[in-house]
Scaffold this motif. Structure first.
Motif, PDB file in Angstrom:
ATOM      1  N   CYS B  12      22.666  81.799  10.562  1.00  0.00           N
ATOM      2  CA  CYS B  12      23.382  80.519  10.584  1.00  0.00           C
ATOM      3  C   CYS B  12      24.648  80.687  11.406  1.00  0.00           C
ATOM      4  CB  CYS B  12      23.807  80.087   9.179  1.00  0.00           C
ATOM      5  SG  CYS B  12      22.416  79.764   8.111  1.00  0.00           S
ATOM      6  N   HIS B  13      24.979  79.669  12.172  1.00  0.00           N
ATOM      7  CA  HIS B  13      26.260  79.707  12.878  1.00  0.00           C
ATOM      8  C   HIS B  13      26.913  78.341  12.866  1.00  0.00           C
ATOM      9  CE1 HIS B  13      29.198  81.528  15.589  1.00  0.00           C
ATOM     10  NE2 HIS B  13      29.299  80.308  16.083  1.00  0.00           N
ATOM     11  N   THR B  14      28.155  78.315  12.401  1.00  0.00           N
ATOM     12  CA  THR B  14      28.923  77.086  12.388  1.00  0.00           C
ATOM     13  C   THR B  14      30.145  77.300  13.270  1.00  0.00           C
ATOM     14  OG1 THR B  14      28.234  76.809  10.113  1.00  0.00           O
ATOM     15  CG2 THR B  14      29.987  75.355  10.879  1.00  0.00           C
ATOM     16  N   TYR B  15      30.314  76.448  14.289  1.00  0.00           N
ATOM     17  CA  TYR B  15      31.486  76.580  15.167  1.00  0.00           C
ATOM     18  C   TYR B  15      32.742  76.157  14.426  1.00  0.00           C
ATOM     19  CZ  TYR B  15      28.698  77.584  19.309  1.00  0.00           C
ATOM     20  OH  TYR B  15      27.870  78.184  20.224  1.00  0.00           O
ATOM     21  N   SER B  16      33.892  76.563  14.992  1.00  0.00           N
ATOM     22  CA  SER B  16      35.153  76.314  14.283  1.00  0.00           C
ATOM     23  C   SER B  16      35.445  74.825  14.120  1.00  0.00           C
ATOM     24  CB  SER B  16      36.306  76.997  15.023  1.00  0.00           C
ATOM     25  OG  SER B  16      36.285  76.592  16.372  1.00  0.00           O
ATOM     26  N   ASP B  17      34.823  73.974  14.974  1.00  0.00           N
ATOM     27  CA  ASP B  17      35.048  72.533  14.794  1.00  0.00           C
ATOM     28  C   ASP B  17      34.092  71.926  13.763  1.00  0.00           C
ATOM     29  OD1 ASP B  17      32.690  72.636  16.126  1.00  0.00           O
ATOM     30  OD2 ASP B  17      33.214  71.179  17.672  1.00  0.00           O
ATOM     31  N   GLY B  42      21.524  70.850  23.196  1.00  0.00           N
ATOM     32  CA  GLY B  42      22.350  70.880  21.986  1.00  0.00           C
ATOM     33  C   GLY B  42      21.591  71.273  20.726  1.00  0.00           C
ATOM     34  N   THR B  43      20.461  71.967  20.865  1.00  0.00           N
ATOM     35  CA  THR B  43      19.733  72.363  19.659  1.00  0.00           C
ATOM     36  C   THR B  43      20.067  73.785  19.230  1.00  0.00           C
ATOM     37  OG1 THR B  43      17.890  72.897  21.091  1.00  0.00           O
ATOM     38  CG2 THR B  43      17.725  70.858  19.844  1.00  0.00           C
ATOM     39  N   GLY B  44      20.906  74.447  19.988  1.00  0.00           N
ATOM     40  CA  GLY B  44      21.346  75.782  19.560  1.00  0.00           C
ATOM     41  C   GLY B  44      20.735  76.938  20.333  1.00  0.00           C
ATOM     42  N   LYS B  45      20.067  76.654  21.459  1.00  0.00           N
ATOM     43  CA  LYS B  45      19.424  77.731  22.226  1.00  0.00           C
ATOM     44  C   LYS B  45      20.458  78.749  22.728  1.00  0.00           C
ATOM     45  CE  LYS B  45      17.653  75.069  25.418  1.00  0.00           C
ATOM     46  NZ  LYS B  45      18.101  73.728  25.081  1.00  0.00           N
ATOM     47  N   SER B  46      21.501  78.213  23.390  1.00  0.00           N
ATOM     48  CA  SER B  46      22.502  79.121  23.952  1.00  0.00           C
ATOM     49  C   SER B  46      23.254  79.853  22.841  1.00  0.00           C
ATOM     50  CB  SER B  46      23.488  78.355  24.832  1.00  0.00           C
ATOM     51  OG  SER B  46      22.794  77.763  25.895  1.00  0.00           O
ATOM     52  N   THR B  47      23.522  79.140  21.762  1.00  0.00           N
ATOM     53  CA  THR B  47      24.205  79.775  20.631  1.00  0.00           C
ATOM     54  C   THR B  47      23.385  80.961  20.121  1.00  0.00           C
ATOM     55  OG1 THR B  47      25.003  77.594  20.034  1.00  0.00           O
ATOM     56  CG2 THR B  47      25.268  79.312  18.389  1.00  0.00           C
ATOM     57  N   LEU B  48      22.076  80.749  20.026  1.00  0.00           N
ATOM     58  CA  LEU B  48      21.203  81.818  19.553  1.00  0.00           C
ATOM     59  C   LEU B  48      21.270  83.020  20.509  1.00  0.00           C
ATOM     60  CD1 LEU B  48      19.064  82.875  17.612  1.00  0.00           C
ATOM     61  CD2 LEU B  48      17.331  81.649  18.917  1.00  0.00           C
ATOM     62  N   LEU B  49      21.201  82.732  21.806  1.00  0.00           N
ATOM     63  CA  LEU B  49      21.237  83.828  22.783  1.00  0.00           C
ATOM     64  C   LEU B  49      22.543  84.619  22.692  1.00  0.00           C
ATOM     65  CD1 LEU B  49      19.680  82.769  26.178  1.00  0.00           C
ATOM     66  CD2 LEU B  49      18.631  83.710  24.156  1.00  0.00           C
ATOM     67  N   LEU B  50      23.655  83.890  22.514  1.00  0.00           N
ATOM     68  CA  LEU B  50      24.948  84.572  22.478  1.00  0.00           C
ATOM     69  C   LEU B  50      25.106  85.476  21.256  1.00  0.00           C
ATOM     70  CD1 LEU B  50      27.388  81.850  23.821  1.00  0.00           C
ATOM     71  CD2 LEU B  50      26.486  83.851  24.986  1.00  0.00           C
ATOM     72  N   HIS B  51      24.248  85.272  20.270  1.00  0.00           N
ATOM     73  CA  HIS B  51      24.271  86.182  19.121  1.00  0.00           C
ATOM     74  C   HIS B  51      23.588  87.517  19.445  1.00  0.00           C
ATOM     75  CE1 HIS B  51      25.431  82.752  16.621  1.00  0.00           C
ATOM     76  NE2 HIS B  51      25.845  83.673  15.756  1.00  0.00           N
ATOM     77  N   LEU B  52      22.635  87.449  20.392  1.00  0.00           N
ATOM     78  CA  LEU B  52      21.801  88.628  20.632  1.00  0.00           C
ATOM     79  C   LEU B  52      22.584  89.803  21.187  1.00  0.00           C
ATOM     80  CD1 LEU B  52      18.505  87.065  21.977  1.00  0.00           C
ATOM     81  CD2 LEU B  52      19.041  87.871  19.689  1.00  0.00           C
ATOM     82  N   ASN B  53      23.686  89.537  21.899  1.00  0.00           N
ATOM     83  CA  ASN B  53      24.471  90.702  22.325  1.00  0.00           C
ATOM     84  C   ASN B  53      25.845  90.704  21.672  1.00  0.00           C
ATOM     85  OD1 ASN B  53      25.864  88.877  23.791  1.00  0.00           O
ATOM     86  ND2 ASN B  53      25.793  90.010  25.715  1.00  0.00           N
ATOM     87  N   GLY B  54      25.925  90.002  20.561  1.00  0.00           N
ATOM     88  CA  GLY B  54      27.119  90.110  19.730  1.00  0.00           C
ATOM     89  C   GLY B  54      28.331  89.372  20.250  1.00  0.00           C
ATOM     90  N   TYR B  55      28.130  88.430  21.186  1.00  0.00           N
ATOM     91  CA  TYR B  55      29.309  87.692  21.642  1.00  0.00           C
ATOM     92  C   TYR B  55      29.779  86.738  20.556  1.00  0.00           C
ATOM     93  CZ  TYR B  55      32.715  85.426  24.477  1.00  0.00           C
ATOM     94  OH  TYR B  55      33.912  84.954  24.938  1.00  0.00           O
ATOM     95  N   LEU B  56      28.820  86.113  19.882  1.00  0.00           N
ATOM     96  CA  LEU B  56      29.164  85.285  18.724  1.00  0.00           C
ATOM     97  C   LEU B  56      28.777  86.065  17.468  1.00  0.00           C
ATOM     98  CD1 LEU B  56      27.913  81.733  19.775  1.00  0.00           C
ATOM     99  CD2 LEU B  56      30.250  82.581  19.773  1.00  0.00           C
ATOM    100  N   THR B  57      29.538  85.868  16.406  1.00  0.00           N
ATOM    101  CA  THR B  57      29.215  86.545  15.157  1.00  0.00           C
ATOM    102  C   THR B  57      28.585  85.526  14.216  1.00  0.00           C
ATOM    103  OG1 THR B  57      31.464  87.293  15.518  1.00  0.00           O
ATOM    104  CG2 THR B  57      30.237  88.397  13.804  1.00  0.00           C
ATOM    105  N   ALA B  58      27.550  85.973  13.549  1.00  0.00           N
ATOM    106  CA  ALA B  58      26.826  85.072  12.650  1.00  0.00           C
ATOM    107  C   ALA B  58      27.722  84.630  11.497  1.00  0.00           C
ATOM    108  CB  ALA B  58      25.596  85.779  12.120  1.00  0.00           C
ATOM    109  N   THR B  59      27.632  83.347  11.133  1.00  0.00           N
ATOM    110  CA  THR B  59      28.343  82.869   9.946  1.00  0.00           C
ATOM    111  C   THR B  59      27.666  83.470   8.707  1.00  0.00           C
ATOM    112  OG1 THR B  59      28.725  80.832  11.160  1.00  0.00           O
ATOM    113  CG2 THR B  59      29.246  80.803   8.824  1.00  0.00           C
ATOM    114  N   SER B  60      26.332  83.472   8.734  1.00  0.00           N
ATOM    115  CA  SER B  60      25.585  84.224   7.723  1.00  0.00           C
ATOM    116  C   SER B  60      24.260  84.647   8.331  1.00  0.00           C
ATOM    117  CB  SER B  60      25.376  83.377   6.469  1.00  0.00           C
ATOM    118  OG  SER B  60      24.503  82.318   6.765  1.00  0.00           O
TER     119      SER B  60
END
Lengths: 270, 258
Positions: B12-17, B42-60
């Protein structure tokens, strides 16, 4: 804006010159940074009315450009780009300082004009030396050298990012400004209000772009340290380079060579 | 070869906004698979990719790349394993010359001298861009930039290749060449794309993201035949699967029916 855009793009070419393969390019960046610093300090430390003693210093940019195969016309163009700023600083000197210092027949030249000319010559020399340093070393190389010379890594990385950010900012700015010009017919739309909105958008857009670039850097293993190709050694050649140039600069700083030659010539004539 | 496996559990990932970009995504991608992640904007494709190399951290939720769970300590290893090619090559190319750009990764990995030369040469050779090595990136055409961007990642010898919209902005010839190039890679490949014809050709498996959740995960052909599902997710069949605009005959479907 198109003018600035073009100028900045042109400036990027400076980094390309640093990929040259001359003996000067191959020197360790630290040697070039030290020599440039000594040069700048020597030039800047003259008193404000000094003019003639500055001219022998042109030997350094001339020799470095020749040895490093740098295109003289291109380098001169880059220095001219900075000149208006130097002039803006010095332009009021003639107004404030009207005491005549040199009498050339019927013409009296005031101290203000001399110090103004001195500021301009000094900026040509120092800016020239800095641009030549970038052209011979490349900006990442300079940052690396500064770090090796003891500058904290955080500052070195900041400096490198600042340099990259200039290009990001002008690219984005160029695009935003073009979009505004194309949609503002005549004077309408070019108001201050649209300008402020453009600037604030520019900040946010470059911020996002810079973040994406940072992301790409992280994805390729960037850990706050930067590496520049072949690690170079500060060896005998570098030491020789630093000592010879520093000796020349210090000699030129302590001894006014044109004046000395003038005195010798006068003595021989009399 | 467990180190090429991507295992995502209940991410799961929730942006700060407050935008919920991912809402419980679980995927397991095994060695050598070629997987497309598709979905509307806007369905979360890029967000998912950015998790794969740890640029974004999972909310859970958790992510495992090979033998490592994605944590701060394993980031360097994971970033070497997962090569990520971004959508806009201009973001990826930031050094003065193509050579410097491709060398950036290997230098960060601690390689020096001829090893770096070797890596850069090989990577550029593989994408057919060896002749561009001394050029500045901003003088390249769109297709060339894309190739160099891929080379910058290949030079780090990643095990998993992740690409965001690989064919966007390329002309038909450039797109065809790039697809040919990607076919030759035997890495585990994960793409996001709106180019569904490319997906059909390159990826045997497709995952549809819809509103931050997985709407479908299965063989690409099966998914593209399910028009109701595609419509629900704001997608449509690849052009090559749609009827001919003149006679409305569907060549691909008639092939499958035989």
């Amino acid at each position: 804006m198109r003018y600035i855009d073009g100028a900045v793009r042109d400036f990027k070419n400076l980094d390309l010159l640093a990929t040259g393969e001359t003996a000067i390019h191959r020197l360790d960046a630290r040697a070039k940074v030290i020599v440039t610093l000594v040069f700048i300090i020597s030039v800047v430390s003259f008193n404000k009315y000094e003019l003639t003693a500055l001219f022998p210093f042109f030997i350094y940019p001339a020799v470095m450009m020749a040895l490093g195969n740098l295109p003289a016309g291109y380098m001169a163009g880059k220095i001219v780009f900075v000149l208006p700023f130097a002039l803006a600083v010095a332009i009021f000197n003639p107004l404030f300082d009207q005491q005549v210092m040199i009498q050339l027949g019927p013409f009296g030249i005031s101290g203000g004009w001399i110090s103004c000319a001195s500021v301009v010559v000094r900026s040509i020399l120092t800016v020239g030396a800095a641009i030549i340093l970038v052209g011979l070393t490349g900006f990442p190389g300079i940052c690396k050298a500064l770090e090796q010379l003891g500058m904290p890594q955080v500052f070195a990385v900041q400096l490198l990012f600042l340099y990259r950010y200039i290009f990001v900012l002008t690219e984005e700015g160029g695009r935003a400004s073009r979009a505004r010009e194309l949609r503002s017919f005549g004077e309408k739309g070019l108001s201050l209000a649209s300008y402020t909105s453009l600037i604030s958008h520019l900040l946010l857009r470059t911020w996002q772009r810079a973040e994406r670039i940072h992301m790409a850097m992280l994805a390729r293993g960037f850990t706050g340290e930067f590496h520049t190709g072949q690690p170079k050694q500060f060896g005998g050649r570098e030491l020789f380079f630093v000592i010879v140039w520093s000796a020349i600069f210090i000699a030129l700083r302590l001894q006014n060579i044109p004046q000395l030659i003038g005195t010798i010539v006068m003595r021989m004539l009399s | 070869m467990s180190h090429h496996i991507v295992d995502i559990v209940d991410l799961c990932h929730t942006y700060s906004d407050g935008t919920e970009a991912l809402r419980g995504v679980s995927v397991r991608i095994t060695h050598g698979e070629s997987v497309a992640i598709i979905g509307a904007n806007g369905t979360g494709k890029s967000t998912l990719l950015l998790h794969l190399n740890g640029y974004l951290t999972a909310t859970s939720g958790t992510i495992r790349i090979g033998d490592f769970p994605l944590t701060k300590g394993t980031l360097p290893e994971i970033r070497r394993t997962v090569g990520m090619v971004f959508q806009d090559p201009d973001d990826q190319l930031f050094m003065p010359t193509v050579y410097d750009d491709v060398a950036f990764g290997p230098l960060n990995l601690g390689l020096v001298g001829t090893d770096v030369d070797q890596r850069v040469g090989d990577a550029l050779e593989r994408v057919g861009a060896a002749h561009l090595r001394t050029k500045p990136p901003y003088r390249l055409s769109g297709g060339e930039k894309k190739r160099v961007a891929i080379a910058t990642v290949l030079a780090m010898s990643p095990d998993i290749l992740v690409m965001d919209e690989p064919t966007s902005g390329l002309d038909p010839y450039g797109r065809r060449q790039l697809m040919q190039l990607l076919k030759e890679f035997h890495h585990t490949k994960i793409f996001t794309s709106h180019d569904l014809d490319m997906v059909l050709e390159l990826c045997p498996r497709t995952i549809i993201l819809h509103r931050g959740m997985i709407a479908a995960d299965g063989p690409t052909e099966e998914i593209f035949l399910n028009t109701a599902l595609l419509e629900e997710c704001h997608l449509e069949q690849p052009l090559s699967m749609q009827g001919c605009p003149i006679c409305n005959r569907n060549i691909l479907l008639s092939c499958q029916l035989k």
